[in-house]
Design an enzyme around this catalytic site. Structure first.
Site, PDB file in Angstrom:
ATOM      1  N   GLU A   1      37.489 -12.361  18.628  1.00 44.55           N
ATOM      2  CA  GLU A   1      36.808 -12.165  19.923  1.00 44.55           C
ATOM      3  C   GLU A   1      37.844 -12.338  21.028  1.00 44.55           C
ATOM      4  OE1 GLU A   1      34.937 -11.239  22.607  1.00 44.55           O
ATOM      5  OE2 GLU A   1      33.231 -11.584  21.285  1.00 44.55           O
TER       6      GLU A   1
ATOM      7  N   ASP B   1      42.711  -8.762  20.332  1.00 44.15           N
ATOM      8  CA  ASP B   1      42.066  -7.465  20.088  1.00 44.15           C
ATOM      9  C   ASP B   1      41.842  -7.256  18.580  1.00 44.15           C
ATOM     10  OD1 ASP B   1      41.357  -4.639  20.676  1.00 44.15           O
ATOM     11  OD2 ASP B   1      43.173  -4.289  19.527  1.00 44.15           O
TER      12      ASP B   1
ATOM     13  N   ASP C   1      30.135  -3.541  21.790  1.00 42.07           N
ATOM     14  CA  ASP C   1      29.731  -3.002  23.098  1.00 42.07           C
ATOM     15  C   ASP C   1      29.322  -1.536  22.961  1.00 42.07           C
ATOM     16  OD1 ASP C   1      30.256  -5.293  24.767  1.00 42.07           O
ATOM     17  OD2 ASP C   1      32.379  -4.962  24.344  1.00 42.07           O
TER      18      ASP C   1
ATOM     19  N   ASP D   1      21.640  -2.878  19.187  1.00 44.65           N
ATOM     20  CA  ASP D   1      20.313  -2.692  19.797  1.00 44.65           C
ATOM     21  C   ASP D   1      20.299  -1.386  20.596  1.00 44.65           C
ATOM     22  OD1 ASP D   1      22.017  -3.493  21.810  1.00 44.65           O
ATOM     23  OD2 ASP D   1      20.539  -4.734  22.852  1.00 44.65           O
TER      24      ASP D   1
ATOM     25  N   THR E   1      21.848 -12.960  17.083  1.00 45.21           N
ATOM     26  CA  THR E   1      22.589 -13.407  18.251  1.00 45.21           C
ATOM     27  C   THR E   1      21.743 -13.177  19.495  1.00 45.21           C
ATOM     28  OG1 THR E   1      23.629 -11.314  18.838  1.00 45.21           O
ATOM     29  CG2 THR E   1      24.663 -12.580  17.068  1.00 45.21           C
TER      30      THR E   1
ATOM     31  N   PHE F   1      22.257 -11.125  21.638  1.00 43.25           N
ATOM     32  CA  PHE F   1      22.140  -9.687  21.881  1.00 43.25           C
ATOM     33  C   PHE F   1      20.957  -9.106  21.123  1.00 43.25           C
ATOM     34  CE2 PHE F   1      26.343 -10.746  23.198  1.00 43.25           C
ATOM     35  CZ  PHE F   1      26.414 -10.087  24.404  1.00 43.25           C
TER      36      PHE F   1
HETATM   37  C1  LIG Z   1      27.851  -7.149  23.155  1.00 43.03           C
HETATM   38  S1  LIG Z   1      29.005  -8.427  22.822  1.00 43.03           S
HETATM   39  C2  LIG Z   1      28.492  -9.039  21.220  1.00 43.03           C
HETATM   40  C3  LIG Z   1      29.067 -10.394  20.916  1.00 43.03           C
HETATM   41  C4  LIG Z   1      28.709 -10.998  19.540  1.00 43.03           C
HETATM   42  N1  LIG Z   1      29.286 -10.195  18.458  1.00 43.03           N
HETATM   43  C5  LIG Z   1      27.222 -11.170  19.355  1.00 43.03           C
HETATM   44  O1  LIG Z   1      26.626 -10.462  18.531  1.00 43.03           O
HETATM   45  O2  LIG Z   1      26.651 -12.025  20.037  1.00 43.03           O
HETATM   46  C6  LIG Z   1      30.459  -7.507  22.413  1.00 43.03           C
HETATM   47  C7  LIG Z   1      31.674  -8.409  22.311  1.00 43.03           C
HETATM   48  O3  LIG Z   1      32.764  -7.684  21.765  1.00 43.03           O
HETATM   49  C8  LIG Z   1      33.961  -8.201  22.317  1.00 43.03           C
HETATM   50  N2  LIG Z   1      35.001  -7.178  22.109  1.00 43.03           N
HETATM   51  C9  LIG Z   1      34.949  -5.897  22.545  1.00 43.03           C
HETATM   52  N3  LIG Z   1      36.044  -5.211  22.146  1.00 43.03           N
HETATM   53  C10 LIG Z   1      36.787  -6.095  21.416  1.00 43.03           C
HETATM   54  C11 LIG Z   1      38.029  -5.992  20.730  1.00 43.03           C
HETATM   55  N4  LIG Z   1      38.722  -4.835  20.704  1.00 43.03           N
HETATM   56  N5  LIG Z   1      38.508  -7.083  20.100  1.00 43.03           N
HETATM   57  C12 LIG Z   1      37.806  -8.250  20.118  1.00 43.03           C
HETATM   58  N6  LIG Z   1      36.626  -8.401  20.755  1.00 43.03           N
HETATM   59  C13 LIG Z   1      36.121  -7.345  21.395  1.00 43.03           C
HETATM   60  C14 LIG Z   1      33.616  -8.485  23.757  1.00 43.03           C
HETATM   61  O4  LIG Z   1      34.463  -9.481  24.308  1.00 43.03           O
HETATM   62  C15 LIG Z   1      32.153  -8.960  23.645  1.00 43.03           C
HETATM   63  O5  LIG Z   1      32.071 -10.359  23.607  1.00 43.03           O
END
Ligand SMILES: C[S@@+](CC[C@H](N)C(=O)[O-])C[C@H]1O[C@@H](n2cnc3c(N)ncnc32)[C@H](O)[C@@H]1O
Length: 166
Positions: A21, A48, A71, A107, A138, A140
């Protein structure tokens, strides 16, 4: 904030988990939880996810990969920013062991179709009935339910022989 990740790791003491994350507060919260609950089989990388997969793991080394609520980037002009793309799915296939599992949840119905299409279009994957661990719950997921968005879970298994570990 890591609740589900911690719960999954506690439920599977036979496996080791690496959570990836970039969001600092989420990483901090999970590190706190690991410390307070003395969770022994979970590590966290703040970086990343694509680079982590490319550089930190041997090919054919992972038993399963969870992609929980990536995302959705709902605007069409932003779709190229989505994590799940053909090249990313090729990378997952390379890093998984033979019969390794991918479990994705979203979702966002249109992203679910996209995820399904990209994995179905990759010869190395076939559909699976379920993933390695239980359904993600989660915040989300709660948000999706509140907004009336159905949660879609998609599971795939890596076919046949995985690439030899490098
Ligand atoms: C909608 S949130 C979902 C978070 C978590 N997986 C959950 O289900 O509660 C999407 C997450 O993906 C992370 N994220 C997006 N692109 C990423 C990447 N390339 N590497 C690591 N994290 C990433 C963002 O920081 C964000 O916290």
């Amino acid at each position: 904030m890591g609740e589900t990740t911690a719960e999954i790791a506690r439920a599977h003491p036979e496996a080791d988990f690496i959570a990836v994350e970039v969001h600092g507060p989420g990483v901090g919260s999970l590190l706190n939880r690991i410390h307070k609950e003395s969770i022994q089989n979970l590590r966290v990388v703040r970086h990343d996810a694509v680079e982590v997969l490319e550089r930190m793991f041997d090919d054919g080394s992972l038993a399963a990969i969870h992609l929980f609520f990536p995302d959705p980037w709902p605007k069409k002009r932003h779709h190229k920013r989505r994590l799940v793309q053909p090249a990313f799915v090729e990378l997952l296939a390379r890093k998984l062991k033979a019969k390794g599992l991918v479990h994705a949840a979203t979702d966002w119905p249109e992203y679910a179709h996209h995820i399904d299409a990209v994995f179905t279009g990759n010869i190395d994957f076939e559909k699976a009935e379920s993933g390695f661990a239980k359904k993600p719950a989660t915040k989300f997921e709660s948000r999706g339910v509140k907004l009336g968005h159905p949660i879609r879970e998609l599971c795939f298994r890596r076919r046949g022989n995985a690439p030899a570990a490098r």
